[in-house]
Scaffold this motif. Structure first.
Motif, PDB file in Angstrom:
ATOM      1  N   ALA A 158       0.815  -1.219   0.000  1.00  0.00           N
ATOM      2  CA  ALA A 158       0.000   0.000   0.000  1.00  0.00           C
ATOM      3  C   ALA A 158       0.844   1.261   0.000  1.00  0.00           C
ATOM      4  N   ASN A 167       0.199  -1.193   6.960  1.00  0.00           N
ATOM      5  CA  ASN A 167       0.211  -1.186   5.502  1.00  0.00           C
ATOM      6  C   ASN A 167       1.503  -0.648   4.901  1.00  0.00           C
ATOM      7  N   GLN A 299      -6.230   3.441  -4.625  1.00  0.00           N
ATOM      8  CA  GLN A 299      -6.972   2.679  -3.622  1.00  0.00           C
ATOM      9  C   GLN A 299      -8.320   3.308  -3.306  1.00  0.00           C
TER      10      GLN A 299
END
Length: 341
Positions: A158, A167, A299
């Motif tokens: 991420a 993340n 995202q």
């Protein structure tokens, strides 16, 4: 990148400091070089509570140094103290303390030395890990090297530099290492703050080095734009001396050969994403910050299908610009090798 996201809907699916002695009572005048006002040396008082008294005692001086005048002797010691302060570059407060020390009798000086030694022993016994160097085991260093690179090469990572556990790259590496205590981070090490700080610092340094090497490989792969080439239907020109997506993946994987990471469609998509951002930033110092920003924007898209379409479009654009390859040769994510076309 935002224009590509907006077009997805129309696209087909895809050590301690020595303490200074306590201040004593000020002498009638501060001792200076060749100052005749300095009084005679002090001696121990008859009272045990006033052991550092500066009461004159010419009898004791006469016994110790019968042939030297007391005033001249003290002048010499004061000058030596000033010279020593200048030579060792002492602070002003320490210089004054050293000069006052010359006024003490030999007995008082011995007592002061003994007290100072006792304090040093006390501080030494209280020394903890911050004053010591923790050496990370070689086996753990090897795991940190492999895991750090594997995490950076993950197509689902991420954030590359944003410190947002779990993340972020740092959070994932730390989590993987802690989940495998046999590698070196057991409960005892986790409870030791100093050791964990040293390990986290090692992870951060390794991630920084690997990001730098990955970025370098990506910038080299861009090649030179061929101004004489005829643009295709999409307006793309094949770059000279560029590396296609397979070759670029191999170049990056060669950074840590022992990792043996398989080349998959997902990995090619992530590398194409990184190369596209590189063309936007042109190798700027804020490259990885921009990568995290673009990943966050991806995202935040509505669903996974649109995210997949964006990656597919980036991969198609990469093949048109830097060289076409047959993605059908990537049979599965578990296939380490694949043929070239």
């Amino acid at each position: 990148m935002q224009a590509l996201r907006d077009s997805i809907c129309d696209s087909p699916p895809g050590l301690p400091v020595q303490q200074s002695p306590p201040p004593l009572s000020e002498p009638t005048s501060t001792p200076t070089s060749r100052s005749p006002s300095v009084g005679p040396v002090g001696t121990l008082s008859t009272s045990r509570r006033s052991s550092f008294s500066l009461e004159p005692s010419t009898d004791k001086i006469a016994v110790l140094l019968p042939a030297i005048r007391t005033e001249h002797w003290l002048e010499d010691l004061s000058q030596v103290a000033l010279d020593a302060s200048w030579f060792f570059k002492l602070r002003k407060t320490d210089e004054l303390a050293l000069v006052k020390y010359t006024l003490l009798s030999i007995e008082n000086q011995l007592i002061w030395h003994h007290g100072q030694g006792m304090k040093l022993l006390e501080v030494q016994s209280c020394m903890t890990a911050p004053d010591m160097v923790y050496t990370i085991p070689k086996s753990l260093e090897t795991q940190i090297d492999h895991i750090s690179f594997s995490v950076l090469m993950s197509p689902t990572l991420a954030y590359y530099i944003t410190a947002s556990k779990p993340n972020s790259a740092l959070g994932l590496v730390q989590e993987i290492l802690e989940d495998n205590p046999s590698w070196g981070i057991n409960s005892e090490v986790k409870a030791d703050k100093i050791k964990m700080n040293a390990i986290i610092l090692r992870i951060c340094n390794k991630l920084t080095n690997r990001r730098s090497e990955i970025k370098k490989a990506i910038m080299v792969s861009l090649g030179d734009e061929n101004l004489e080439a005829i643009p295709d239907s999409n307006g793309c020109k094949l770059h000279l001396n560029s590396r296609n997506i397979f070759e670029l993946c191999d170049d990056i994987q060669a950074i840590v050969k022992s990792a043996e990471l398989p080349c998959t469609v997902e990995l090619c998509g992530r590398v194409a994403f990184l190369r596209f951002v590189a063309t936007m930033e042109n190798g700027a110092q804020t490259y990885w910050e921009q990568v995290d920003k673009e990943l966050k924007g991806t995202q935040e898209m509505d669903d996974k299908i649109k995210q997949s379409r964006l990656v597919a479009k980036l991969l198609k654009l990469d093949r048109q610009t830097y060289g076409n390859v047959n993605l059908n040769s990537l049979v599965s994510a578990a296939t380490p090798n694949r043929p070239r076309t």
